[in-house]
Motif scaffolding. Structure first.
Motif, PDB file in Angstrom:
ATOM      1  N   ASN A   3       0.896  -1.076   0.024  1.00 16.34           N
ATOM      2  CA  ASN A   3      -0.075  -0.079   0.149  1.00 16.34           C
ATOM      3  C   ASN A   3       0.998   0.994   0.037  1.00 16.34           C
ATOM      4  O   ASN A   3       1.673   1.468   1.021  1.00 16.34           O
ATOM      5  CB  ASN A   3      -0.852   0.140   1.343  1.00 16.34           C
ATOM      6  N   TYR A   5       0.372   4.264   0.530  1.00 20.20           N
ATOM      7  CA  TYR A   5       0.183   5.369   1.217  1.00 20.20           C
ATOM      8  C   TYR A   5       0.747   5.007   2.570  1.00 20.20           C
ATOM      9  O   TYR A   5       0.431   6.070   3.598  1.00 20.20           O
ATOM     10  CB  TYR A   5      -1.276   5.610   1.436  1.00 20.20           C
ATOM     11  N   VAL A   6       1.059   3.766   3.029  1.00 21.87           N
ATOM     12  CA  VAL A   6       1.403   3.418   4.469  1.00 21.87           C
ATOM     13  C   VAL A   6       2.904   3.664   4.552  1.00 21.87           C
ATOM     14  O   VAL A   6       3.614   2.856   3.843  1.00 21.87           O
ATOM     15  CB  VAL A   6       0.834   1.840   4.711  1.00 21.87           C
ATOM     16  N   TYR A 232       0.748  16.077  -0.823  1.00 17.82           N
ATOM     17  CA  TYR A 232       0.425  15.025   0.239  1.00 17.82           C
ATOM     18  C   TYR A 232       0.606  13.610   0.007  1.00 17.82           C
ATOM     19  O   TYR A 232       1.185  12.726   0.732  1.00 17.82           O
ATOM     20  CB  TYR A 232      -1.006  15.081   0.083  1.00 17.82           C
ATOM     21  N   VAL A 237       0.054  12.133  -7.776  1.00 14.78           N
ATOM     22  CA  VAL A 237      -1.174  11.822  -7.910  1.00 14.78           C
ATOM     23  C   VAL A 237      -1.983  12.791  -7.344  1.00 14.78           C
ATOM     24  O   VAL A 237      -3.198  13.353  -7.890  1.00 14.78           O
ATOM     25  CB  VAL A 237      -1.659  10.432  -7.219  1.00 14.78           C
ATOM     26  N   CYS A 238      -1.800  13.307  -6.056  1.00 13.35           N
ATOM     27  CA  CYS A 238      -2.593  14.442  -5.420  1.00 13.35           C
ATOM     28  C   CYS A 238      -2.833  15.776  -6.172  1.00 13.35           C
ATOM     29  O   CYS A 238      -3.644  16.360  -6.147  1.00 13.35           O
ATOM     30  CB  CYS A 238      -2.427  14.408  -4.134  1.00 13.35           C
ATOM     31  N   CYS A 239      -1.672  15.894  -7.028  1.00 12.53           N
ATOM     32  CA  CYS A 239      -1.729  17.297  -7.681  1.00 12.53           C
ATOM     33  C   CYS A 239      -1.472  18.535  -7.081  1.00 12.53           C
ATOM     34  O   CYS A 239      -1.144  19.507  -7.843  1.00 12.53           O
ATOM     35  CB  CYS A 239      -2.998  17.249  -8.533  1.00 12.53           C
ATOM     36  N   HIS A 240      -1.139  18.418  -5.777  1.00 10.02           N
ATOM     37  CA  HIS A 240      -1.045  19.941  -5.342  1.00 10.02           C
ATOM     38  C   HIS A 240       0.329  20.388  -5.492  1.00 10.02           C
ATOM     39  O   HIS A 240       0.414  21.711  -5.567  1.00 10.02           O
ATOM     40  CB  HIS A 240      -1.181  19.606  -3.636  1.00 10.02           C
TER      41      HIS A 240
ATOM     42  N   LEU C  65      -7.568   5.937   4.723  1.00  6.05           N
ATOM     43  CA  LEU C  65      -6.445   5.254   4.277  1.00  6.05           C
ATOM     44  C   LEU C  65      -6.051   4.118   5.308  1.00  6.05           C
ATOM     45  O   LEU C  65      -5.798   2.923   5.022  1.00  6.05           O
ATOM     46  CB  LEU C  65      -5.297   6.276   4.068  1.00  6.05           C
ATOM     47  N   PHE C 233      -6.598  15.329  -4.483  1.00  8.50           N
ATOM     48  CA  PHE C 233      -7.108  15.036  -3.277  1.00  8.50           C
ATOM     49  C   PHE C 233      -5.959  15.480  -2.024  1.00  8.50           C
ATOM     50  O   PHE C 233      -4.948  15.971  -2.454  1.00  8.50           O
ATOM     51  CB  PHE C 233      -7.274  13.349  -3.094  1.00  8.50           C
ATOM     52  N   GLU C 234      -6.619  15.420  -0.820  1.00  7.83           N
ATOM     53  CA  GLU C 234      -5.698  15.879   0.372  1.00  7.83           C
ATOM     54  C   GLU C 234      -5.856  14.787   1.257  1.00  7.83           C
ATOM     55  O   GLU C 234      -6.974  14.137   1.116  1.00  7.83           O
ATOM     56  CB  GLU C 234      -6.097  17.320   0.736  1.00  7.83           C
ATOM     57  N   THR C 235      -5.010  14.823   2.317  1.00 11.74           N
ATOM     58  CA  THR C 235      -5.051  13.916   3.263  1.00 11.74           C
ATOM     59  C   THR C 235      -4.889  14.715   4.497  1.00 11.74           C
ATOM     60  O   THR C 235      -4.618  15.726   4.756  1.00 11.74           O
ATOM     61  CB  THR C 235      -3.999  12.698   3.381  1.00 11.74           C
ATOM     62  N   ARG C 251      -8.372  10.500   3.682  1.00 11.57           N
ATOM     63  CA  ARG C 251      -8.349  11.138   2.112  1.00 11.57           C
ATOM     64  C   ARG C 251      -9.751  12.080   1.757  1.00 11.57           C
ATOM     65  O   ARG C 251     -10.517  11.153   1.710  1.00 11.57           O
ATOM     66  CB  ARG C 251      -7.772  10.139   1.140  1.00 11.57           C
TER      67      ARG C 251
END
Lengths: 266, 269, 326
Positions: A3, A5-6, A232, A237-240, C65, C233-235, C251
């Protein structure tokens, strides 16, 4: 599958204060990385923050962290032996292999010196691959100088110019002149022909330094700049962190200047 | 380290915001575990007034007594938080500023000498405010998040995006499309668009956003047939004092003005 | 690709069969048209495309998440759900394709993948552009479906687009009949949907016409919330009140139209200017995504225009943009 994100747990090997608001944390993360890359540091309950790696070792990583928000403040509380959560490394660092044989010009401002320290460590570990090294490091005051211990060592091997905006009354063991790093850069004779310059610091200082380097004959392709954005995911992916279609987290944080030169605000 | 000393106080207001604190029924006992809820005169009998780490204040300054209490709280606390629309923006009680004195003069206390009114104003017109929890009433979960953040040294940033963001994510269609005078586009969210979820337009209780396009908002309301009196009244009901540029915008003479809200400067061009 | 014939009177029978095996999601008419779980096949509304996009079924508005307790992390179970989506237009199918590229190709996102992998996509072809805002014909859309239903006056033709689609055709074979008909490339074009003129928009970054859009922009984020492709997205972390060391990392959707999108510590906002934010969306949709993925992100559904409180039509703005000197 993993994963993405982990974050994973690693041991804090040490944590040492550099200045009133910065500290360097050594983490037992054995990972291949190149200078300029960063990791996402998590503190559960506080969030995540991208921190650049300021070392060059396969056994551990060092992170120089400035306390500017919730996550970084929480990190300051972590002690030796405690667990820190990380994921990474991410991003594109400096293309060191392509710079073999070149003279290295390093221009850093404030905590922007941190990622550059990773580069310096790399050069030190591969000393014969590079020519002369000159450094221009600027800080707000003598109290804000990070890597004081390392500086003493660099002084013996490289050409170093340290500036502080204001000297103030504090005594410092570092020999720093009053002024901006751009002034020091402007006054020095550096040969552009076989050099590469790496700049990291506040936008205004980067802009000024680029101008000076160009006036000294540096071409855009010889200059590398670092960018900083809110991010983030760190995986594109998150695009910020997107700057005109380029992801700071994937295509950067180090950009060759000609790749992003038409973009304002660095 | 001991628990943080927290006080919850109310000055002129309806006590609804203090009720929002208490309405966290499932967690109120956890809050008492997290912080030392020293003073909460609304629900507690003994309320020592001493050094606080944080006081949360409901209501606005409407008389000299309010001002005295507020200044005392500010002196006695490291941190002061505005709770609710009255404390943050002035809300309905401050609407008096936009009406003629003869409209309300007859309602003022005359005989009670000790009740001398002060021009109704939000807390930050008098003292430094460290944090804002806006809304009429404030979102009860936001109060919880603040207290947890306070304890952990990570106070959440106030929600600064417009109500529309949460509104659309909730799957609502736009009330402006139905001709309703919804102020969502210029109002700070964080309320989960609770009014619009129920089909009721936003009246702007959480105050203007830093990024509002006020000129366009006024144009949109006019396009929908609302007259200037209505627009002025509606925009000023909850946050009139935070919209000092409104008059200029309405007359088409807007130029750069600024106001402050939530410690952030709001520029308007 | 293989084509089958479905008699019009058999459509409901087909949907009922689907309902036995899947949770069926289809466009239903309420205040507006939305993709919702279907109960009665008669409720399906195909006269116009849905106002809200399909993306929330895969890329959820809010997603946990993981949970944490101190530094211990627990990832929630991610059960996949057998779902059939009926009535997806060509634009929406391509929107799913583009989000698949991001969440299943660029990275392996387990949350998206779990929601997506057992989903069956059954399209419904637009015989004509269903809304005046449509411009899918101007973009590079592909065939991306398990089954695609074409409404041909007397019958439906059903095109098989994948092995999943083939499996469904086999399973419900009794409902379909064989046909020698084919769907030509010409038939896949949607009349009245090519209003975005082809031009190199990179030449127009500094054009003064963007003001036409930003003057009408509230920066409310409706366009990005209603966009079927927008995937930013943001988290953030939330902790429990009963134990502040325990909590969740969540998220949720965010929007490039907001100042908060680029705000960093110290209150600096990188895209503070409304015009920069407005342009960023258009350029990400039409240019930036293409640089990496070879196709524009935008699928031309027109929802960002229909849902905009001031109906900013960026297609119109772009069409009228002329090269400026200096």
């Amino acid at each position: 599958m993993d994963n993405p994100y982990v974050p994973r747990p690693y041991k804090v090997l040490s944590s040492a204060r550099e200045t009133a608001d910065t500290f360097t944390m050594t983490v037992g993360m054995a990972v291949l990385h190149s200078p300029g890359q960063f990791v996402q540091v998590s503190v559960p309950g506080y969030g995540e923050a991208p921190i650049s790696i300021c070392s060059d070792s396969r056994k551990e990583i060092k992170l120089n962290i400035r306390q500017v928000g919730a996550v970084t403040n929480a990190l300051a509380g972590l002690k030796k032996g405690e667990t820190v959560l990380l994921r990474g490394p991410y991003g594109k660092g400096y293309p060191m292999k392509k710079l073999n044989g070149k003279d290295i010009v390093i221009v850093g401002g404030g905590c922007g010196v941190a990622p550059l320290k990773g580069l310096i460590d790399y050069v030190e570990n591969h000393r014969k691959d590079f020519g002369q090294v000159s450094m221009f490091l600027g800080y707000r005051s003598p109290d804000d100088i990070i890597f004081k211990k390392e500086l003493a060592g660099w002084k013996k091997k490289y050409s170093i110019n340290v500036t502080v905006d204001k000297k103030g009354n504090t005594k410092s063991c570092i020999d720093a002149r009053e002024g901006f790093v751009t002034d020091a850069l402007g006054e020095t004779d550096i040969r552009a022909d076989k050099s590469a310059a790496m700049i990291c610091g506040p936008p205004i200082m980067m802009k000024g330094s680029i101008g000076i380097l160009k006036s000294k004959g540096f071409r855009d392709k010889q200059i590398f700049v670092s960018t900083e954005r809110l991010m983030y995911c760190a995986m594109g992916v998150c695009c910020h962190c997107m700057i005109r279609g380029k992801f700071t987290c994937l295509d950067g944080p180090v950009f060759r200047y000609d790749e992003i030169m038409d973009i304002e605000n660095g | 380290m001991g628990k943080l000393k927290v006080g919850v106080y109310g000055i002129t207001g309806c006590a609804g915001c203090q009720l929002s604190v208490i309405f966290n029924e499932d967690e109120i006992l956890d809050i008492v575990e997290l912080v030392d809820l020293r003073a909460f005169p609304f629900i507690k009998e003994v309320n020592p007034e001493e050094e606080f780490d944080c006081v949360i204040v409901e209501g606005l300054v409407a008389d000299r007594g309010d001002l005295k209490t507020l200044k005392m709280l500010r002196r006695n606390s490291k941190m002061l938080v505005s709770l609710g629309a009255c404390a943050c923006t002035g809300c309905v009680p401050a609407y008096r500023s936009f009406t003629l004195k003869e409209n309300y003069e007859h309602l003022l206390y005359r005989k009670m000498e000790e009740i001398k009114d002060v021009e109704p104003t939000p807390l930050d017109a008098h003292i430094l405010v460290d944090h804002y929890i806006p809304g009429c009433p404030p979102e009860k979960k936001e109060i919880l998040s603040f207290i947890k953040g306070l304890v952990r040294g990570s106070i959440p940033r106030p929600y600064q995006s417009p109500v529309c963001v949460e509104c659309r994510q909730n799957g609502n269609t736009c009330l402006l499309d139905q001709g309703k005078p919804c102020l969502g586009p210029i109002t700070a969210g964080g309320c989960h668009a609770v009014c619009i979820n129920g089909g009721f337009e936003c009246w702007g209780c959480r105050g203007p956003t830093e990024d509002m396009n006020l000129d366009l908002m006024v144009r949109m309301l006019r396009d929908r047939g609302f007259d200037d009196k209505f627009i002025n009244d509606r925009l000023r009901t909850f946050a009139g004092l935070k919209l000092p540029m409104l008059e200029k915008v309405m007359s088409g003479k807007a130029h750069k003005t600024e106001t402050t809200f939530r410690g952030v400067r709001v520029f308007y061009e | 690709m293989e084509v089958l014939l479905l008699k019009k009177e058999r459509l409901n029978g087909f949907i009922e069969k689907l309902q036995q095996d899947f949770e069926v999601i289809a466009p239903l008419k309420g205040d507006v048209i939305r993709f919702l779980p279907l109960k009665n096949p008669d409720d399906i509304f195909l006269g116009k495309n849905a106002y809200f996009p399909i993306k929330e079924y895969f890329f959820k508005k809010n997603e946990v998440l993981f949970q944490f307790n101190g530094t211990k992390i627990i990832v929630p179970e991610l059960p996949s759900k057998k779902r059939a989506f009926f009535g997806l237009r060509r634009c929406d199918l391509n929107a799913i394709k583009h989000q698949d590229m991001v969440f299943m190709n660029d990275i392996h996102d387990p949350y998206y993948t779990a929601a997506r992998k057992d989903s069956y996509l059954i399209g419904y072809h637009c015989n004509t552009a269903p809304s005046p805002y449509c411009f899918c014909g101007s973009l590079e859309l592909a065939d991306y479906f398990d089954l695609m239903v074409y409404d041909k006056k007397d019958d439906f033709l059903v095109e098989i687009g994948s092995s999943k689609g083939k499996g469904m055709a086999k399973k419900y074979a009794s409902l379909f009949s064989k046909t020698s008909k084919k769907i030509s490339e010409e038939e896949k074009k949607i009349p009245g949907s090519d209003r975005l003129e082809k031009k190199d928009i990179s030449l127009f970054y500094n054009n003064s016409d963007w003001k036409k859009g930003t003057d009408l922009c509230l920066s409310c984020g409706a366009c990005t919330a209603l966009c079927p492709t927008c995937y930013c997205f943001e988290t953030h972390d939330e902790v429990k009140t009963s134990n502040i060391n325990e909590g969740e990392r969540k998220r949720n959707w965010s929007s490039c139209q907001l100042q908060e999108f680029t705000r960093v510590a110290g209150e600096h906002v990188y895209r503070k200017d409304r015009e920069e934010r407005f342009k960023h969306r258009i350029f990400h949709q039409l240019e930036y995504f293409k640089e990496k993925h070879k196709v524009p992100l935008c699928v031309g559904c027109g929802r960002c225009i229909e849902g905009c409180p001031t109906r900013i039509d960026f297609v119109d703005i772009l069409n009228n943009m002329k090269v400026e000197n200096g």
